[in-house]
Write an enzyme that holds these catalytic residues in place. Structure first.
Site, mmCIF file in Angstrom:
data_model
loop_
_atom_site.group_PDB
_atom_site.id
_atom_site.type_symbol
_atom_site.label_atom_id
_atom_site.label_comp_id
_atom_site.label_asym_id
_atom_site.label_seq_id
_atom_site.Cartn_x
_atom_site.Cartn_y
_atom_site.Cartn_z
ATOM 1 N N TRP A 158 0.801 -1.224 0.000
ATOM 2 C CA TRP A 158 0.000 0.000 0.000
ATOM 3 C C TRP A 158 0.833 1.273 0.000
ATOM 4 C CZ3 TRP A 158 1.476 2.757 4.163
ATOM 5 C CH2 TRP A 158 1.937 2.065 5.273
ATOM 6 N N PRO A 183 -3.284 -5.367 -6.006
ATOM 7 C CA PRO A 183 -2.828 -4.285 -5.143
ATOM 8 C C PRO A 183 -3.330 -4.475 -3.716
ATOM 9 C CG PRO A 183 -4.716 -3.555 -6.419
ATOM 10 C CD PRO A 183 -4.374 -4.953 -6.903
ATOM 11 N N ALA A 184 -2.743 -3.743 -2.795
ATOM 12 C CA ALA A 184 -3.174 -3.802 -1.403
ATOM 13 C C ALA A 184 -4.599 -3.273 -1.268
ATOM 14 C CB ALA A 184 -2.228 -2.987 -0.526
ATOM 15 N N LEU A 259 11.047 -7.856 0.971
ATOM 16 C CA LEU A 259 10.384 -8.005 2.258
ATOM 17 C C LEU A 259 10.774 -6.884 3.226
ATOM 18 C CD1 LEU A 259 10.765 -11.892 2.429
ATOM 19 C CD2 LEU A 259 8.916 -10.538 1.426
ATOM 20 N N ARG A 286 10.655 10.407 4.461
ATOM 21 C CA ARG A 286 10.044 10.161 3.159
ATOM 22 C C ARG A 286 8.893 9.175 3.333
ATOM 23 N NH1 ARG A 286 12.215 6.122 -0.991
ATOM 24 N NH2 ARG A 286 11.202 6.641 -2.968
ATOM 25 N N CYS A 292 10.036 0.499 3.326
ATOM 26 C CA CYS A 292 10.946 -0.563 3.741
ATOM 27 C C CYS A 292 12.386 -0.077 3.757
ATOM 28 C CB CYS A 292 10.798 -1.776 2.840
ATOM 29 S SG CYS A 292 11.020 -1.402 1.093
ATOM 30 N N GLU A 389 10.428 -3.144 12.309
ATOM 31 C CA GLU A 389 10.224 -1.994 11.432
ATOM 32 C C GLU A 389 9.274 -1.012 12.115
ATOM 33 O OE1 GLU A 389 10.312 -2.202 6.782
ATOM 34 O OE2 GLU A 389 9.109 -3.872 7.518
#
Length: 488
Positions: A158, A183-184, A259, A286, A292, A389
């Site tokens: 997303w 897509p998400a 990932l 950003r 990720c 994360e």
């Protein structure tokens, strides 16, 4: 630029299968919300397992003809899509801001970045090469050639709804592969609008198919299990990627997995601190920290840690929070309230273990899913925020004593996507290229992504590469032929 209502009215609300916009057979729908307000901005089709079967049929049916299409024709279609994207850039930027929340200026940057994958792979389509030569024994000729892998299933996240689509669709089309893209659920509108752009660019029926669904596992599983599928590309969390790899192993699918990440950002004692702060702001904030590649752990030499923290904090406090469409906004909303809860839990855990809060550290009291840009110092080893994360606007600063200590702290993670290092010592920079366990590295720079460069990580950050010369080979099989001299 179109008004919000005019633009949303032009975005398809159906599935794209076999070159047609079709209603879902599920009878369900998905409500897409603006994370800055929580309000529904559009309702779209929610695909079923039967719809997934139709998409697989369409992709398989179109594969042979698309693979036989001349590389120049495939490249020209991608170039045409690139040109249309430039014409519709403002609409795509606004659409991403509406469904994902990122500031409009950043959304415009994503249009530029995402478009480059179309342009790059339009050029790579005609450069798929092989080799020819005598074998070492001198008894024959070796021919090495490449052919499309075949129908591909592309699953996008997303957080970068346009760039993740073009980064996968671009090389698939260039290589001669048909595809199904999912897509998400949180940000499906950009992909639907992009499919319409491809249709306008002359895309043949069935070459790209789009499934939007709220039941991702249920819809994806039969596609992955279908023996006609030959490639799976996924961008998302490591746990989901591991589960998909297990499914893909049943049919020995070619896989690309981009990932999770836990990027270290190293600042050495000789670094230009102003440049390091500039790099830190873009590497962290950003996309509101929802990337990720976002810097997670700021590992700063003890002699400059205090000064670096002060400079960063001054910049962070100057950031304007608001809806991405508002002028001057630097921090938009997180994708939903769950993301806000996660960021706050990580911050509170770090504080409970002894970290010090310099600025931020709480939700924003307004409609939408907002979290204050935050700076934490003296974060203690073992804190969850150093292991997971963050996916939010939080800077965590920990000191180090020497290069060996910095590298040990940087590599103390199961992830290995990207690292950043700021130093004016070229010899040290070259050593870090070898010593940091990541698939990418930014040396004195806070952004590394480029369509012409291979994007991907090591360890639990994934397998395979997207972009660059390497990107198209993820969608190609290699075939070797021996022609003995006796037959010539």
């Amino acid at each position: 630029m179109s008004s919000e209502s005019e633009l949303l009215a032009r975005v398809p609300d159906r599935l794209f299968i076999g070159g047609e916009w079709v209603a879902s057979t599920s009878g369900r729908s998905i409500e897409v919300r603006d994370p800055s307000t929580g309000l529904v901005i559009k309702t779209i089709a929610d695909a079923s397992v039967a719809d997934a079967a139709s998409a697989m049929d369409a992709a398989a049916h179109a594969q042979a003809s698309w693979a036989a299409t001349a590389p120049r024709v495939r490249g020209e279609l991608l170039r045409g899509a690139f040109d249309l994207l430039q014409e519709r850039a403002d609409d795509f930027a606004l659409l991403m801001t509406l469904e994902m929340g990122k500031p409009l200026a950043e959304a415009r940057g994503e249009v530029t970045y995402g478009g480059e994958f179309l342009r790059w792979f339009s050029e790579e389509a005609v450069r798929i090469s092989g080799r020819f030569g005598r074998n070492p024994e001198g008894t024959g000729r070796m021919i090495v050639t490449h052919k499309p892998v075949g129908p591909s299933f592309l699953i996008t996240p997303w957080n970068f709804p346009l760039a993740m689509a073009t980064r996968k669709i671009g090389p698939a089309l260039a290589a001669g592969c048909t595809s199904i893209i999912k897509p998400a659920e949180l940000t499906p509108l950009t992909t639907l609008y992009f499919a319409k752009l491809l249709q306008d660019a002359g895309l043949p029926a069935g070459v790209v198919n789009v499934l939007t669904t709220s039941t991702s596992k249920e819809v994806s599983s039969p596609i992955i299990a279908d023996p006609r599928l030959r490639k799976l590309s996924f961008t998302g969390s490591t746990p989901v990627g591991v589960a998909l790899l297990k499914q893909a192993s049943e049919n020995v699918l070619r896989t690309s997995m981009e990932l999770g990440g836990n990027a270290p950002f190293l600042v050495f004692e000789d670094a230009d601190l102003d440049k390091a702060v500039d790099g830190a702001m873009i590497a962290k904030f950003r996309n509101i920290g929802q990337a990720c590649t976002a810097a997670n752990r700021f590992i700063v030499h003890e002699s400059v840690a205090e000064e670096f923290a002060a400079k960063v904090t001054e910049r962070v406090r100057a950031l304007t929070i608001g809806r991405g469409t508002e002028e001057g906004v630097g921090i938009g909303p997180l994708i939903n309230d769950g993301a806000v809860d996660k960021a706050d839990e990580l911050v509170q855990d770090a504080l409970s273990r002894g970290a010090k809060l310099v600025t931020g550290g709480s939700r924003v009291d307004r409609d939408g899913s907002f979290y204050q840009p935050t700076v934490l110092i003296d974060v203690v080893a073992g804190s969850d925020i150093l292991r997971q994360e963050i996916f939010g606007p939080v800077i965590t600063i920990i000191p180090f004593s020497d290069e060996a200590d910095a590298v040990a702290k940087a590599n103390d993670t199961e992830y290995g996507l990207v690292s950043y290092a700021f130093t004016q010592d070229l010899a040290r920079g070259l050593r870090l290229i070898d010593s940091l366990d990541t698939g990418m590295m930014g040396l004195n720079v806070g952004v590394v992504s480029n369509a012409a460069a291979p994007f991907g990580g090591v360890k639990q950050s994934g397998v395979g590469r997207e972009g660059g010369l390497e990107g198209i080979h993820e969608y190609l099989e290699t075939k070797y032929v021996l022609v003995p001299d006796s037959s010539l």
